[in-house]
Design an enzyme around this catalytic site. Structure first.
Site, PDB file in Angstrom:
ATOM      1  N   TYR A 204      -6.645   6.184  -2.693  1.00 37.45           N
ATOM      2  CA  TYR A 204      -5.489   5.722  -3.462  1.00 37.45           C
ATOM      3  C   TYR A 204      -5.648   4.268  -3.902  1.00 37.45           C
ATOM      4  O   TYR A 204      -5.426   3.922  -5.058  1.00 37.45           O
ATOM      5  CB  TYR A 204      -4.221   5.889  -2.614  1.00 37.45           C
ATOM      6  CG  TYR A 204      -2.995   5.323  -3.262  1.00 37.45           C
ATOM      7  CD1 TYR A 204      -2.454   4.105  -2.841  1.00 37.45           C
ATOM      8  CD2 TYR A 204      -2.397   5.968  -4.338  1.00 37.45           C
ATOM      9  CE1 TYR A 204      -1.351   3.562  -3.457  1.00 37.45           C
ATOM     10  CE2 TYR A 204      -1.273   5.421  -4.960  1.00 37.45           C
ATOM     11  CZ  TYR A 204      -0.769   4.222  -4.514  1.00 37.45           C
ATOM     12  OH  TYR A 204       0.331   3.674  -5.117  1.00 37.45           O
ATOM     13  N   TYR A 256      10.136   5.323 -12.644  1.00 41.08           N
ATOM     14  CA  TYR A 256      10.845   5.259 -11.352  1.00 41.08           C
ATOM     15  C   TYR A 256      12.357   5.215 -11.553  1.00 41.08           C
ATOM     16  O   TYR A 256      12.887   5.997 -12.345  1.00 41.08           O
ATOM     17  CB  TYR A 256      10.354   4.050 -10.529  1.00 41.08           C
ATOM     18  CG  TYR A 256       8.865   4.066 -10.381  1.00 41.08           C
ATOM     19  CD1 TYR A 256       8.063   3.118 -11.003  1.00 41.08           C
ATOM     20  CD2 TYR A 256       8.237   5.097  -9.683  1.00 41.08           C
ATOM     21  CE1 TYR A 256       6.691   3.158 -10.903  1.00 41.08           C
ATOM     22  CE2 TYR A 256       6.862   5.147  -9.574  1.00 41.08           C
ATOM     23  CZ  TYR A 256       6.094   4.180 -10.181  1.00 41.08           C
ATOM     24  OH  TYR A 256       4.721   4.236 -10.092  1.00 41.08           O
TER      25      TYR A 256
HETATM   26  O1  DON Z   1       0.984   1.367  -4.219  1.00 39.14           O
HETATM   27  C1  DON Z   1       1.294   0.333  -4.796  1.00 39.14           C
HETATM   28  O2  DON Z   1       2.239  -0.378  -4.424  1.00 39.14           O
HETATM   29  C2  DON Z   1       0.493  -0.070  -6.035  1.00 39.14           C
HETATM   30  N1  DON Z   1      -0.922   0.211  -5.829  1.00 39.14           N
HETATM   31  C3  DON Z   1       0.985   0.691  -7.231  1.00 39.14           C
HETATM   32  C4  DON Z   1       2.477   0.548  -7.476  1.00 39.14           C
HETATM   33  C5  DON Z   1       2.847   0.625  -8.932  1.00 39.14           C
HETATM   34  O3  DON Z   1       2.029   0.471  -9.825  1.00 39.14           O
HETATM   35  C6  DON Z   1       4.302   0.830  -9.229  1.00 39.14           C
HETATM   36  N2  DON Z   1       4.526   0.874 -10.650  1.00 39.14           N
HETATM   37  N3  DON Z   1       5.238   0.122 -11.266  1.00 39.14           N
END
Ligand code: DON
Length: 331
Positions: A204, A256
């Site tokens: 991930y 979201y």
């Molecule tokens: O998992 C995380 O927090 C980041 N690698 C990705 C979060 C993200 O991109 C949320 N989108 N706005």
């Protein structure tokens, strides 16, 4: 610059279109001061808060680019829709949907409240972190590199080159992400992870750390706009039924807890990332409106100054303005 405008349905000069978008970018760039650059992943804090760029690539070959157009940035959560597509192609839709649902949570991207409050504790959708980690765990392969190989093959087909993992960004998140570890342990306890937690998290963090440009995001959006077919050859890259579901998920969950407003005021499928990227999909038009990409287009936006939902503040405002000017909404 606007290229390939010969097929542009509007009797507009290339310069007029470019001037339109240049003016809009200049206007919304001033509003980047209202946002904050992400810093919970330390490496992201180095981004230029005032940067704002857009790339629009049409099936007709027309392109419009403006603002910060050369920057590379990490794909972050935009990778989630791509790993979902890969998982569906590797495992089949029913296998994936038995393990991750397609419902919006209305919560932050890294919340697990929806897992605790419902039975069964199945992740609501693949675009929040709990669903994305479940998807990463089911990708075929034993190591993170093996699990991501199909993603890189897919990306190379779409953007024309094999992108690279930003190692600094990967290590920055790997060394600080307590929340994703907490979500991962919860999923492990509930039996949703199909791989070792360490391999799942590594997969991930690596997928989120892939470096892209706004052109790359626009090309991804264009393939989705073209129902999963290569916009030049019409070769199938992604099966139609997977493409359809991916766009539906982007429309309902892609931004979201701002997905409802984005659907209402912009009205096209989109997926954001916390480094400030937005990938948006504009399907072919059925109305003879004044829109320069009748056959559809993909849009890539970069604006690292984020709003409270972790989405690009100026990027959303720019897309909302363009949606109003060019009547992009699906509805
Ligand atoms: O998992 C995380 O927090 C980041 N690698 C990705 C979060 C993200 O991109 C949320 N989108 N706005």
């Amino acid at each position: 610059m606007v290229q390939g405008s010969a097929n542009l349905n509007m009797e507009l000069t290339e310069k007029w279109l470019q001037d339109y978008v240049d003016n809009w970018v200049s206007f919304f760039k001033k509003q980047t001061v209202e946002g904050e650059v992400a810093s919970y992943i330390p490496v992201l804090a180095a981004a230029d808060r005032e940067a704002l760029g857009i790339s629009i690539i049409g099936k007709n070959g027309g392109t419009i680019k403006s603002g910060t157009i050369e920057s590379k940035f990490t794909i972050q959560s935009i990778s989630k829709i791509l790993t979902f597509i890969v998982a569906c192609m590797e495992r089949g839709l029913s296998y994936v949907l038995n393990r991750v649902d397609v419902e919006p949570t209305g919560e932050a991207f890294n919340s697990i409240m929806h897992l605790e409050m419902t039975q069964p504790k199945k992740p609501f959708n693949p675009l929040v972190n709990s669903g994305a980690l479940t998807i990463s765990s089911m990708l075929e392969g034993n190591t993170s590199d093996q699990k991501l190989e199909t993603l890189f093959i897919l990306l190379e087909k779409i953007i024309g080159y094999r992108p690279e993992i930003n190692v600094e960004a990967y290590e920055s998140e790997r060394d600080t992400s307590m929340r994703n570890r907490a979500i991962g342990y919860y999923l492990l306890e509930e039996g949703y992870l199909e791989s070792d937690l360490g391999i799942t998290l590594e997969t991930y963090f690596k997928q989120c750390s892939i470096d892209v440009t706004i052109d790359d995001l626009a090309r991804i959006g264009l393939v989705l706009s073209n129902d999963g077919l290569d916009p030049d050859t019409e070769e199938e890259i992604i099966p139609r039924k997977v493409t359809r579901l991916a766009k539906a998920l982007m429309l309902t969950c892609g931004m979201y807890d701002a997905s409802g407003k984005f659907a209402a005021y912009v009205g096209i499928p989109a997926k954001s990332g916390v480094s400030g990227g937005i990938m948006a999909v504009v399907p072919p038009r059925v109305r003879e409106e004044e829109f320069p990409f009748l056959e559809g287009c993909g849009i890539g936006v970069y604006g690292p100054a984020l709003d409270n939902q972790g989405n690009s503040m100026a990027g959303i405002k720019l897309l909302r303005h363009i949606a109003n000017q060019w009547d992009l909404s699906l509805f």
